[in-house]
Every structure is written in C-alpha cells, then in structure tokens.
Enzyme design. Sequence first.
Site, PDB file in Angstrom:
ATOM      1  N   GLN A   1      -1.659  -8.928  -0.456  1.00 17.63           N
ATOM      2  CA  GLN A   1      -1.514  -9.981   0.543  1.00 17.63           C
ATOM      3  C   GLN A   1      -2.610  -9.860   1.601  1.00 17.63           C
ATOM      4  O   GLN A   1      -2.771 -10.735   2.434  1.00 17.63           O
ATOM      5  CB  GLN A   1      -0.136  -9.870   1.212  1.00 17.63           C
ATOM      6  CG  GLN A   1       1.033 -10.024   0.263  1.00 17.63           C
ATOM      7  CD  GLN A   1       2.340  -9.554   0.897  1.00 17.63           C
ATOM      8  OE1 GLN A   1       3.016 -10.312   1.576  1.00 17.63           O
ATOM      9  NE2 GLN A   1       2.647  -8.281   0.716  1.00 17.63           N
TER      10      GLN A   1
ATOM     11  N   HIS B   1      -3.560 -14.139  -0.445  1.00 20.48           N
ATOM     12  CA  HIS B   1      -3.714 -14.877   0.819  1.00 20.48           C
ATOM     13  C   HIS B   1      -5.184 -15.091   1.171  1.00 20.48           C
ATOM     14  O   HIS B   1      -5.538 -15.286   2.344  1.00 20.48           O
ATOM     15  CB  HIS B   1      -2.964 -14.151   1.948  1.00 20.48           C
ATOM     16  CG  HIS B   1      -1.489 -14.118   1.728  1.00 20.48           C
ATOM     17  ND1 HIS B   1      -0.662 -13.203   2.348  1.00 20.48           N
ATOM     18  CD2 HIS B   1      -0.678 -14.871   0.949  1.00 20.48           C
ATOM     19  CE1 HIS B   1       0.596 -13.415   1.955  1.00 20.48           C
ATOM     20  NE2 HIS B   1       0.607 -14.410   1.105  1.00 20.48           N
TER      21      HIS B   1
ATOM     22  N   CYS C   1     -13.614 -29.365  -0.272  1.00 22.52           N
ATOM     23  CA  CYS C   1     -14.529 -29.998  -1.222  1.00 22.52           C
ATOM     24  C   CYS C   1     -14.963 -28.971  -2.271  1.00 22.52           C
ATOM     25  O   CYS C   1     -15.621 -29.296  -3.244  1.00 22.52           O
ATOM     26  CB  CYS C   1     -15.756 -30.564  -0.502  1.00 22.52           C
ATOM     27  SG  CYS C   1     -16.995 -29.318  -0.073  1.00 22.52           S
TER      28      CYS C   1
ATOM     29  N   THR D   1       4.369  -3.253   2.725  1.00 27.84           N
ATOM     30  CA  THR D   1       4.690  -4.656   3.021  1.00 27.84           C
ATOM     31  C   THR D   1       6.129  -4.777   3.531  1.00 27.84           C
ATOM     32  O   THR D   1       7.018  -4.064   3.068  1.00 27.84           O
ATOM     33  CB  THR D   1       4.490  -5.573   1.798  1.00 27.84           C
ATOM     34  OG1 THR D   1       4.776  -6.925   2.173  1.00 27.84           O
ATOM     35  CG2 THR D   1       5.381  -5.169   0.628  1.00 27.84           C
ATOM     36  N   SER D   2       6.348  -5.681   4.470  1.00 34.70           N
ATOM     37  CA  SER D   2       7.703  -5.934   4.977  1.00 34.70           C
ATOM     38  C   SER D   2       8.472  -6.798   3.988  1.00 34.70           C
ATOM     39  O   SER D   2       9.683  -6.929   4.078  1.00 34.70           O
ATOM     40  CB  SER D   2       7.618  -6.635   6.335  1.00 34.70           C
ATOM     41  OG  SER D   2       6.878  -7.851   6.199  1.00 34.70           O
TER      42      SER D   2
ATOM     43  N   ALA E   1       0.984   5.520   3.726  1.00 32.84           N
ATOM     44  CA  ALA E   1       0.313   5.173   2.466  1.00 32.84           C
ATOM     45  C   ALA E   1      -0.819   6.138   2.144  1.00 32.84           C
ATOM     46  O   ALA E   1      -0.948   6.589   0.996  1.00 32.84           O
ATOM     47  CB  ALA E   1      -0.221   3.747   2.553  1.00 32.84           C
TER      48      ALA E   1
HETATM   49  N1  APR Z   1       1.846   3.312   5.482  1.00 34.95           N
HETATM   50  C1  APR Z   1       2.791   2.604   4.785  1.00 34.95           C
HETATM   51  N2  APR Z   1       3.443   1.501   5.274  1.00 34.95           N
HETATM   52  C2  APR Z   1       3.135   1.131   6.539  1.00 34.95           C
HETATM   53  C3  APR Z   1       2.185   1.824   7.339  1.00 34.95           C
HETATM   54  C4  APR Z   1       1.530   2.965   6.752  1.00 34.95           C
HETATM   55  N3  APR Z   1       0.632   3.685   7.425  1.00 34.95           N
HETATM   56  N4  APR Z   1       2.108   1.200   8.552  1.00 34.95           N
HETATM   57  C5  APR Z   1       2.968   0.153   8.513  1.00 34.95           C
HETATM   58  N5  APR Z   1       3.597   0.121   7.309  1.00 34.95           N
HETATM   59  C6  APR Z   1       4.562  -0.877   6.835  1.00 34.95           C
HETATM   60  C7  APR Z   1       5.532  -1.404   7.887  1.00 34.95           C
HETATM   61  O1  APR Z   1       6.701  -0.612   7.942  1.00 34.95           O
HETATM   62  C8  APR Z   1       5.830  -2.811   7.366  1.00 34.95           C
HETATM   63  O2  APR Z   1       6.942  -2.811   6.472  1.00 34.95           O
HETATM   64  O3  APR Z   1       3.809  -2.007   6.428  1.00 34.95           O
HETATM   65  C9  APR Z   1       4.574  -3.187   6.588  1.00 34.95           C
HETATM   66  C10 APR Z   1       3.691  -4.241   7.252  1.00 34.95           C
HETATM   67  O4  APR Z   1       4.406  -5.452   7.262  1.00 34.95           O
HETATM   68  P1  APR Z   1       3.754  -6.782   7.862  1.00 34.95           P
HETATM   69  O5  APR Z   1       3.075  -6.451   9.125  1.00 34.95           O
HETATM   70  O6  APR Z   1       4.817  -7.820   7.864  1.00 34.95           O
HETATM   71  O7  APR Z   1       2.617  -7.148   6.797  1.00 34.95           O
HETATM   72  P2  APR Z   1       2.722  -7.877   5.376  1.00 34.95           P
HETATM   73  O8  APR Z   1       3.992  -7.526   4.667  1.00 34.95           O
HETATM   74  O9  APR Z   1       1.466  -7.636   4.669  1.00 34.95           O
HETATM   75  O10 APR Z   1       2.770  -9.435   5.838  1.00 34.95           O
HETATM   76  C11 APR Z   1       2.725 -10.421   4.853  1.00 34.95           C
HETATM   77  O11 APR Z   1       2.367 -12.124   6.494  1.00 34.95           O
HETATM   78  O12 APR Z   1       1.326 -12.564   8.448  1.00 34.95           O
HETATM   79  C12 APR Z   1       1.323 -12.849   7.112  1.00 34.95           C
HETATM   80  O13 APR Z   1      -0.430 -13.526   5.705  1.00 34.95           O
HETATM   81  C13 APR Z   1       0.026 -12.438   6.459  1.00 34.95           C
HETATM   82  O14 APR Z   1      -0.332 -11.254   4.388  1.00 34.95           O
HETATM   83  C14 APR Z   1       0.441 -11.282   5.560  1.00 34.95           C
HETATM   84  C15 APR Z   1       1.887 -11.591   5.276  1.00 34.95           C
HETATM   85 ZN    ZN Z   2     -17.011 -29.546   2.196  1.00 33.73          ZN
END
Ligand code: APR
Ligand code: ZN
Length: 223
Positions: free
Chosen positions: A82, A100, A112, A170-171, A213
């Site tokens: 993402q 994304h 275009c 990811t959340s 991570a």
């Molecule tokens: N290691 C592992 N996980 C982590 C770390 C880390 N160091 N730091 C934060 N996290 C986790 C958090 O606990 C959370 O669950 O990463 C997640 C980040 O979540 P979001 O900030 O919601 O990001 P994401 O899931 O990528 O959001 C999805 O939302 O805003 C839009 O388009 C944007 O691609 C993005 C989408």
């Molecule tokens: Zn154009």
Amino acid sequence: MVSFSGAGLSAESGVPTFRDAQTGGLWAKHDPMRLASPQGFADDPQLVSQWYAHRRRAIAEAQPNGAHTALARRSEMIHVTQNVDDLLHRAGAKQVIQLHGTIAADRCHASCGYEEPIDMTDPPNLRNCPECGSQMRPAVVWFGESLPNSAWAEAEQACRDCDVLLVIGTSAVVYPAAGLIGLAKSAGAGIIIVNTHQSDASSLADVELLGKASEVVPAILID
Ligand code: APR
Ligand code: ZN
C-alpha cells in the site's frame, strides 16, 4: 510466499505512518481530505503540491531498513504494498505491486495517460501535462479514487495463489486493499502478521508476531 505491507514497513526508515497508535500518524496532524483527495487538490493545488514535495524530500533522505532488505533478498517473492514510497525498489526488490500508486512519479490529472518519474530530491512544482495541458499531480491513489486496474488484478492473483501471506505493518482498515488478507485466507493461505500492535487483521492471523518489522522480518526470512 507473498508479502502484503503498509506504512509500518517503512516507519523505521523515518517515513511517518498514517494512523499510528504511538505517534498518531500523519492523519492525526493533517486532514487527509484536504491533502490526499481530488477535492482537496481542486480547492488548493498549491497546498497539496507543497505537501507532497515535503514528503518526497523526506522519503529521498530515508534508507531502506532491515525489513525491506530481507524482503528484497527473496527474489521469488511478490511484494504487494500500500506504500507509495520507493524503499522496496531501492532495497533491490523486483516484483513489487504498488496498490496505491507511487510518489516517485507525476501523472496527468485528466488521466490522458501521461506519466513521468520525478526527482525526489528536487520535487517539481505545479505544472501542466505536456500532452493535454491539464494539471500534473502525484501518481498516487487519493481517497475516493479507484486503484489502478492492472495492479489490483495482479495483487488479487498473487494473494489467491500464495501458500503464505506475510502481512507487515498495516492497520488493515483501508479497503479494498485490506480485503486481500481475507481473500488469501479463504483461498487457503496461511496468514503471518508482523506488527508492533494488534490490528483489524489480527483475527485472520494463523501466526501474529508483535514487534518491529526491521527486527522480526529478517528473523523469519532466514536464507
Ligand atoms: N513495525 C511494524 N509495524 C509497525 C511499525 C513497525 N516499526 N510501526 C507502526 N506499525 C504498524 C502500526 O501498528 C499500524 O498497524 O503499522 C500500521 C500502520 O497503519 P497505517 O498508518 O494505518 O498505515 P496503512 O495500513 O499502510 O494505511 C493504509 O491508508 O492513508 C492511507 O493510502 C494510505 O496506504 C495507506 C492506507
Ligand atoms: Zn494529460
């Protein structure tokens, strides 16, 4: 094995997340509808352009961390992300599907079809499309916009065919992307989750590893 990642993958490289339990994330400080939506761009293109210029410079200064490197070393793996940053690519990953879009390019807002890479260390200001004269904007998917068809189709296929889906940072609250975890699960894949905190995907996990991570991913992807 396929990886499915979010902002937490790049957090330790200094790229802020969006909804982080600890720091609050970008969306706690900024209104996503003003900065990452077609309406926000229509209302104030200068503000949006400056915000992405700021993010581009920050990402240009960031370096891939241990998780990016460990994933990139697995050349057979497909990486569905993402994230709009280019850290997986800079770590050497070959098979990266960006659901994304990418912040490392601009595209024509009138679709275009014109798109060009940009210099992240010296991001461009607002300008017009050389093909049709419409405004250029970052080649990312804004809220309310649909995902690129080809990327979505490839990601769906990869998640349907995998034996193991490694879900990193990811959340799992943004759809349709987050739906890929359930799709892989129902297609019979094992779900391994790496996150510092529990998330909306926790109930789908066969194995959930709560940790950073850059520490956990290299530990489980041993050569
Ligand atoms: N290691 C592992 N996980 C982590 C770390 C880390 N160091 N730091 C934060 N996290 C986790 C958090 O606990 C959370 O669950 O990463 C997640 C980040 O979540 P979001 O900030 O919601 O990001 P994401 O899931 O990528 O959001 C999805 O939302 O805003 C839009 O388009 C944007 O691609 C993005 C989408
Ligand atoms: Zn154009």
